[in-house]
Design a protein around this motif. Structure first.
Motif, PDB file in Angstrom:
ATOM      1  N   LYS B 201     -19.385 -47.700 -23.098  1.00  0.00           N
ATOM      2  CA  LYS B 201     -18.113 -47.144 -23.574  1.00  0.00           C
ATOM      3  C   LYS B 201     -17.073 -48.249 -23.753  1.00  0.00           C
ATOM      4  CE  LYS B 201     -16.676 -43.003 -22.285  1.00  0.00           C
ATOM      5  NZ  LYS B 201     -16.249 -41.882 -21.395  1.00  0.00           N
ATOM      6  N   PHE B 202     -17.029 -49.144 -22.776  1.00  0.00           N
ATOM      7  CA  PHE B 202     -16.116 -50.295 -22.880  1.00  0.00           C
ATOM      8  C   PHE B 202     -16.344 -51.021 -24.214  1.00  0.00           C
ATOM      9  CE2 PHE B 202     -16.045 -54.955 -22.477  1.00  0.00           C
ATOM     10  CZ  PHE B 202     -14.693 -55.178 -22.284  1.00  0.00           C
ATOM     11  N   GLY B 203     -17.589 -51.322 -24.497  1.00  0.00           N
ATOM     12  CA  GLY B 203     -17.910 -52.064 -25.715  1.00  0.00           C
ATOM     13  C   GLY B 203     -17.512 -51.296 -26.973  1.00  0.00           C
ATOM     14  N   TYR B 204     -17.726 -50.000 -26.928  1.00  0.00           N
ATOM     15  CA  TYR B 204     -17.344 -49.170 -28.071  1.00  0.00           C
ATOM     16  C   TYR B 204     -15.837 -49.270 -28.335  1.00  0.00           C
ATOM     17  CZ  TYR B 204     -15.965 -44.926 -30.529  1.00  0.00           C
ATOM     18  OH  TYR B 204     -15.380 -44.052 -31.398  1.00  0.00           O
ATOM     19  N   ALA B 285      -1.095 -49.205 -37.288  1.00  0.00           N
ATOM     20  CA  ALA B 285      -2.485 -49.629 -37.080  1.00  0.00           C
ATOM     21  C   ALA B 285      -2.613 -50.406 -35.769  1.00  0.00           C
ATOM     22  CB  ALA B 285      -2.960 -50.478 -38.262  1.00  0.00           C
ATOM     23  N   TYR B 286      -1.641 -51.292 -35.519  1.00  0.00           N
ATOM     24  CA  TYR B 286      -1.649 -52.016 -34.239  1.00  0.00           C
ATOM     25  C   TYR B 286      -1.605 -51.030 -33.074  1.00  0.00           C
ATOM     26  CZ  TYR B 286      -1.263 -56.949 -35.560  1.00  0.00           C
ATOM     27  OH  TYR B 286      -1.533 -58.220 -36.010  1.00  0.00           O
ATOM     28  N   HIS B 287      -0.789 -50.020 -33.241  1.00  0.00           N
ATOM     29  CA  HIS B 287      -0.651 -49.032 -32.173  1.00  0.00           C
ATOM     30  C   HIS B 287      -1.994 -48.339 -31.896  1.00  0.00           C
ATOM     31  CE1 HIS B 287       1.152 -46.043 -29.604  1.00  0.00           C
ATOM     32  NE2 HIS B 287       0.655 -45.072 -30.360  1.00  0.00           N
ATOM     33  N   ILE B 288      -2.667 -47.949 -32.948  1.00  0.00           N
ATOM     34  CA  ILE B 288      -3.958 -47.259 -32.774  1.00  0.00           C
ATOM     35  C   ILE B 288      -4.979 -48.215 -32.139  1.00  0.00           C
ATOM     36  CG2 ILE B 288      -5.890 -46.179 -34.016  1.00  0.00           C
ATOM     37  CD1 ILE B 288      -3.757 -45.105 -36.024  1.00  0.00           C
ATOM     38  N   SER B 289      -4.961 -49.451 -32.603  1.00  0.00           N
ATOM     39  CA  SER B 289      -5.866 -50.438 -32.014  1.00  0.00           C
ATOM     40  C   SER B 289      -5.597 -50.558 -30.514  1.00  0.00           C
ATOM     41  CB  SER B 289      -5.668 -51.792 -32.701  1.00  0.00           C
ATOM     42  OG  SER B 289      -6.291 -52.804 -31.956  1.00  0.00           O
ATOM     43  N   ASN B 290      -4.338 -50.533 -30.175  1.00  0.00           N
ATOM     44  CA  ASN B 290      -3.958 -50.685 -28.769  1.00  0.00           C
ATOM     45  C   ASN B 290      -4.407 -49.486 -27.926  1.00  0.00           C
ATOM     46  OD1 ASN B 290      -2.738 -52.352 -26.788  1.00  0.00           O
ATOM     47  ND2 ASN B 290      -1.032 -50.897 -26.687  1.00  0.00           N
ATOM     48  N   LEU B 291      -4.403 -48.327 -28.513  1.00  0.00           N
ATOM     49  CA  LEU B 291      -4.896 -47.148 -27.793  1.00  0.00           C
ATOM     50  C   LEU B 291      -6.361 -47.345 -27.400  1.00  0.00           C
ATOM     51  CD1 LEU B 291      -3.341 -44.182 -29.837  1.00  0.00           C
ATOM     52  CD2 LEU B 291      -2.661 -44.997 -27.564  1.00  0.00           C
ATOM     53  N   TYR B 292      -7.119 -47.868 -28.344  1.00  0.00           N
ATOM     54  CA  TYR B 292      -8.528 -48.141 -28.037  1.00  0.00           C
ATOM     55  C   TYR B 292      -8.644 -49.216 -26.951  1.00  0.00           C
ATOM     56  CZ  TYR B 292     -10.574 -45.290 -31.762  1.00  0.00           C
ATOM     57  OH  TYR B 292     -10.993 -44.242 -32.532  1.00  0.00           O
ATOM     58  N   LEU B 293      -7.806 -50.217 -27.071  1.00  0.00           N
ATOM     59  CA  LEU B 293      -7.845 -51.302 -26.089  1.00  0.00           C
ATOM     60  C   LEU B 293      -7.578 -50.764 -24.678  1.00  0.00           C
ATOM     61  CD1 LEU B 293      -8.023 -54.300 -25.410  1.00  0.00           C
ATOM     62  CD2 LEU B 293      -5.601 -54.523 -26.009  1.00  0.00           C
ATOM     63  N   GLN B 294      -6.601 -49.886 -24.562  1.00  0.00           N
ATOM     64  CA  GLN B 294      -6.275 -49.312 -23.247  1.00  0.00           C
ATOM     65  C   GLN B 294      -7.453 -48.513 -22.701  1.00  0.00           C
ATOM     66  OE1 GLN B 294      -3.699 -50.402 -21.669  1.00  0.00           O
ATOM     67  NE2 GLN B 294      -3.092 -51.503 -23.537  1.00  0.00           N
ATOM     68  N   LYS B 295      -8.117 -47.803 -23.602  1.00  0.00           N
ATOM     69  CA  LYS B 295      -9.293 -47.040 -23.164  1.00  0.00           C
ATOM     70  C   LYS B 295     -10.381 -47.996 -22.654  1.00  0.00           C
ATOM     71  CE  LYS B 295      -9.199 -42.745 -25.925  1.00  0.00           C
ATOM     72  NZ  LYS B 295     -10.063 -41.873 -25.111  1.00  0.00           N
ATOM     73  N   ALA B 296     -10.509 -49.113 -23.337  1.00  0.00           N
ATOM     74  CA  ALA B 296     -11.506 -50.110 -22.912  1.00  0.00           C
ATOM     75  C   ALA B 296     -11.175 -50.620 -21.508  1.00  0.00           C
ATOM     76  CB  ALA B 296     -11.546 -51.271 -23.902  1.00  0.00           C
ATOM     77  N   LEU B 312     -14.217 -59.726 -18.565  1.00  0.00           N
ATOM     78  CA  LEU B 312     -14.289 -58.628 -19.535  1.00  0.00           C
ATOM     79  C   LEU B 312     -12.878 -58.255 -19.988  1.00  0.00           C
ATOM     80  CD1 LEU B 312     -16.975 -56.246 -17.945  1.00  0.00           C
ATOM     81  CD2 LEU B 312     -17.195 -57.567 -20.060  1.00  0.00           C
ATOM     82  N   LYS B 313     -11.979 -58.175 -19.019  1.00  0.00           N
ATOM     83  CA  LYS B 313     -10.609 -57.793 -19.338  1.00  0.00           C
ATOM     84  C   LYS B 313      -9.947 -58.842 -20.231  1.00  0.00           C
ATOM     85  CE  LYS B 313      -6.284 -56.487 -17.144  1.00  0.00           C
ATOM     86  NZ  LYS B 313      -5.500 -56.462 -15.892  1.00  0.00           N
ATOM     87  N   ASP B 314     -10.114 -60.104 -19.856  1.00  0.00           N
ATOM     88  CA  ASP B 314      -9.490 -61.177 -20.637  1.00  0.00           C
ATOM     89  C   ASP B 314      -9.999 -61.179 -22.080  1.00  0.00           C
ATOM     90  OD1 ASP B 314      -8.056 -61.946 -18.452  1.00  0.00           O
ATOM     91  OD2 ASP B 314      -9.337 -63.653 -17.930  1.00  0.00           O
ATOM     92  N   ILE B 315     -11.290 -61.009 -22.220  1.00  0.00           N
ATOM     93  CA  ILE B 315     -11.850 -61.045 -23.580  1.00  0.00           C
ATOM     94  C   ILE B 315     -11.378 -59.825 -24.372  1.00  0.00           C
ATOM     95  CG2 ILE B 315     -13.980 -61.020 -24.944  1.00  0.00           C
ATOM     96  CD1 ILE B 315     -15.322 -62.548 -22.691  1.00  0.00           C
ATOM     97  N   ALA B 316     -11.352 -58.672 -23.713  1.00  0.00           N
ATOM     98  CA  ALA B 316     -10.871 -57.465 -24.395  1.00  0.00           C
ATOM     99  C   ALA B 316      -9.430 -57.661 -24.855  1.00  0.00           C
ATOM    100  CB  ALA B 316     -10.974 -56.258 -23.466  1.00  0.00           C
ATOM    101  N   LEU B 317      -8.613 -58.195 -23.959  1.00  0.00           N
ATOM    102  CA  LEU B 317      -7.203 -58.421 -24.326  1.00  0.00           C
ATOM    103  C   LEU B 317      -7.109 -59.437 -25.453  1.00  0.00           C
ATOM    104  CD1 LEU B 317      -5.500 -58.483 -20.807  1.00  0.00           C
ATOM    105  CD2 LEU B 317      -5.046 -56.870 -22.677  1.00  0.00           C
TER     106      LEU B 317
END
Lengths: 324, 324
Positions: B201-204, B285-296, B312-317
């Motif tokens: 799920k994180f990767g998704y 679009a940035y906002h939506i991307s960020n929503l996914y990032l928070q879920k990750a 994992l967190k650093d790379i995701a951020l």
């Protein structure tokens, strides 16, 4: 008609072939209508399913079990189908087996991804194979086939090539997959190594013989029999054995060059075909094909007593002797 | 510059990444110069090797062993590379990462077979994987990716599509392979099912966030940063999230249609980019991307204590925040 005759040769396998046919249909199912239509289009166009048949026959030398064998036979046939789709893109082919190719009915892009899709399905299927050696043979075969496809591009249009180049090409294009089919049936069914070895060689020789005949027929059969214009190989830039054998004939050479130049007229094609058909090149090519066929038959003799030996022989003779 | 920063994020994995890099080079070796050159061209162009990195990080939750992990990481990266080569054929792309694409340096046919070759090599590599579940995940992923590629063709040029269509597309195009990478590392290293599940799920989510940023940057970064003209996505007919969010803006709509019509002039492209950049669509679009990032990031919290959670967190951020 042709297919009918071949079917008689493997009448004993009919119900198992039907299992494989059904599996192929399932494997090509997709949520994308594009993919599904393009793949099924190809499936319905038929084909002789020679590769699955050889898998099944090879497996008869070991512990025969259709449920295990289909896991090998289905990906082999799928790999074959995928390579046909991609080859049609390369060759700019409009017709295959008398029907429009995927690339002509849709376009190059759909054809490319349809090929990818079929490859991927083959791969998915392969995960069901428990036998590690079978896995390795299959994936190695796939790599070599693709490398062969590139060689085919590299050799295209070049009249200045040797017969050895031609053999190298048809080995990868055709003989390899048939050879692996024969071998894999035996390997996956746990037959002796020596049996697998002779079947592999048998398949190789049959494949070579078969492809040479195929290349001869492209020049000697009628457009109708072929389902595409006779001489298509040369018109697409693929140099086959009869052409290599005839290229120094001063009455034929200009026509070969014309065909490769891309603007051969219809009446010139007719003259070219007529000259080719009455040349010695056709007989020589048949002769070489027959040498391979004899080598194939010799390999059968090396196999242990088994009722399928007769089937192998009949199919080899059929493939190596067919007039169309 | 960008790649440097990312490398710092996985400094601990440096020597293992080098092992994988070396394996990739070996995997792409071929007796055909065409294939070898085309594949190595792509390899040398770099890329972030995000997928192998995620495999390695995921594996840290189980029995980490680079020799096992490379068997998973290498085919994943190869599948990614093969799909890039085929995508460039579809998109008629001339440049990737600032260098000519395989299809522009050679041609569509070579690109098609180079992609096939890389797929086949991936397959060959996979035969080394002993873990059956890993096999199944990998092959299923490959099928879905290819199906996604067809969807991308089907959706091209159609402005009349929903944001849901877009999400479906980038899921298959990007999120799926990253998701499978994270999951596969854990599965192949024998980590707990729940760990593999959260990593998947994180990767998704990371993949979705990443692709949205990528699509934004195609409009906001400079031609030089991108290594290709800004706005290329739309010019190639690929409708991305910012465009979908801006398409009803009457000041922008005509430019979108112009771009899709295929004859946008250079000064029009400049105006289009300017208008897009100052529109709300980019922020949304940035906002939506960020929503996914928070879920990750939330999925990381669900994972058991482990020093790689910070990586994992650093790379995701990093992936979800990059300005270029």
């Amino acid at each position: 008609m042709e297919k009918m005759k071949l079917k008689l040769l493997y009448a004993d396998l009919q119900s198992d072939i039907r299992v494989i046919e059904k599996e192929l249909e399932t494997a090509l199912d997709s949520s994308s209508h594009y993919l599904k239509d393009a793949s099924l289009h190809l499936l319905k166009a038929g084909g002789k399913r020679i590769r699955p048949v050889f898998v099944l026959l090879g497996a008869k030398f070991g512990q025969y079990n259709i449920d295990d064998m289909k896991n090998v036979a289905v990906p082999l046939e799928l790999i074959h189908m995928a390579s046909l789709v991609h080859d049609d893109v390369i060759d700019d082919a409009e017709l295959r087996r008398g029907r429009p190719t995927v690339k002509s009915q849709w376009n190059n892009r759909v054809a490319m991804y349809a090929g990818d899709f079929i490859f991927a399905r083959a791969l998915e299927y392969m995960t069901n194979i428990q036998n590690e050696k079978a896995h390795q043979i299959l994936s190695k075969t796939m790599v070599e086939i693709v490398q062969g496809e590139i060689i085919q591009i590299e050799d295209k249009m070049h009249l200045n090539q040797s017969i050895r180049d031609y053999f190298r090409r048809i080995k990868r294009k055709t003989a390899l997959l048939i050879s692996s089919s024969c071998q894999l049936g035996a390997v996956a069914a746990g037959a002796d190594d020596s049996v697998a070895h002779h079947l592999k060689k048998f398949g190789y020789y049959v494949g070579m013989s078969f492809q040479i005949i195929d290349d001869v027929l492209d020049l000697t059969a009628t457009d109708k029999q072929l389902g595409k214009p006779a001489g298509s190989d040369l018109l697409q830039g693929n140099i086959t054995l009869p052409v290599l054998l005839a290229k120094n004939d001063s009455a034929i050479r200009p026509y070969i060059e014309k065909a490769l130049s891309g603007d051969m007229k219809e009446d010139e094609r007719q003259v070219f075909l007529k000259k080719m058909r009455s040349s010695n090149a056709i007989n020589e090519a048949y002769h070489i094909s027959n040498l391979y066929l004899q080598k194939a038959l010799k390999e059968i003799e090396e196999l242990p007593a088994n009722s399928v030996k007769k089937s192998l022989k009949d199919i080899a003779l059929y493939m190596g002797k067919r007039k169309f």
